[in-house]
Design a protein around this motif. Structure first.
Motif, short mmCIF file in Angstrom:
data_model
loop_
_atom_site.label_atom_id
_atom_site.label_comp_id
_atom_site.label_asym_id
_atom_site.label_seq_id
_atom_site.Cartn_x
_atom_site.Cartn_y
_atom_site.Cartn_z
N ALA A 115 -11.22 9.83 -14.24
CA ALA A 115 -10.21 9.92 -15.28
C ALA A 115 -10.10 8.62 -16.07
O ALA A 115 -9.74 8.64 -17.25
CB ALA A 115 -8.86 10.27 -14.66
N GLN A 125 -2.26 12.31 -11.27
CA GLN A 125 -1.55 11.85 -12.47
C GLN A 125 -0.77 10.56 -12.20
O GLN A 125 -0.76 9.64 -13.03
CB GLN A 125 -0.60 12.94 -12.97
CG GLN A 125 -1.32 14.13 -13.59
CD GLN A 125 -0.33 15.17 -14.10
OE1 GLN A 125 0.68 15.46 -13.47
NE2 GLN A 125 -0.62 15.72 -15.26
N VAL A 139 -4.75 12.72 -17.96
CA VAL A 139 -5.88 13.10 -17.11
C VAL A 139 -6.60 14.27 -17.76
O VAL A 139 -5.95 15.25 -18.15
CB VAL A 139 -5.40 13.48 -15.70
CG1 VAL A 139 -6.57 13.96 -14.84
CG2 VAL A 139 -4.70 12.30 -15.05
#
Length: 209
Positions: free
Chosen positions: A14, A64, A100
């Motif tokens: 990410a 996240q 993300v």
């Protein structure tokens, strides 16, 4: 869900495209296993969703949170400042901070929480089609069991007590036995007479009536 190593790898994917790294050289560019456990201990990251044996399992919200932490660290914020911002943050706001890629949010490992794919049942798939159910058979009535009689195989001696009352004794009786029986049976004969259970014939004389 994901193991800790799988979670770290997704954080790396990410951040690798646009994350410039933290300005402070003492801060690692990517969180390692120890850092993630520490974040969870201090409440910066949620606790694991569950366990698979002794392995902790994580989900999209953990991803996240970690990505958001590293992005804020890259901006020069301290962990205390980041924690103050992220605590109680709504899911949509957390999504806006973390950014993300959606492909990394997909959960593939459904077996971690018992959502195992249905396996073919060999015994069900290889059996013949069931035929019509057999017609119920009537239940035969219970047959009475005749009671075993002992009178047919054992001889009794009758002792007349009077008033038509006869005492059966399973052995031979002497004259002396008859006298003793008549004397002992007098109260019983009185009771039977009082209740009208005797006849007018017969006396307690020790002889058959």
């Amino acid at each position: 869900m994901w193991t800790l190593d799988e979670l770290v790898e997704r954080v790396r994917e990410a951040l690798e495209a646009e994350y410039p790294g933290a300005p402070n050289g003492r801060v690692r560019d990517l969180p390692d296993r120890r850092a993630i456990r520490w974040y969870s201990t201090i409440g910066l990251v949620d606790k694991p969703l569950g366990m698979r044996g002794r392995t902790a399992l994580y989900g999209p919200r953990h991803l996240q949170q970690l990505v958001a932490i590293k992005r804020r660290q890259a901006e020069g914020r301290t962990l205390a400042q980041i924690q103050e911002e992220l605590t109680g943050l709504s899911p949509s706001s957390l999504t806006d901070v973390a950014l993300v890629p959606p492909r990394l949010m997909v959960v593939i490992d459904e077996e971690a929480f018992g959502h195992q794919p249905e396996r073919p049942r060999f015994w069900a798939d290889h059996t013949a089609e069931p035929g019509p159910a057999p017609a119920p058979q009537p239940t035969p009535p219970l047959q009475p069991v005749p009671a075993r009689s002992t009178t047919a195989t054992q001889a009794f001696t009758g002792v007349a007590l009077g008033g038509g009352v006869l005492l059966l004794v399973p052995s031979a009786v002497s004259d002396r036995d008859r006298d003793a029986i008549a004397e002992a049976a007098a109260p019983l004969l009185d009771l039977l007479t009082a209740r009208g259970l005797t006849s007018a014939d017969g006396l307690i004389d020790g002889s058959p009536s």
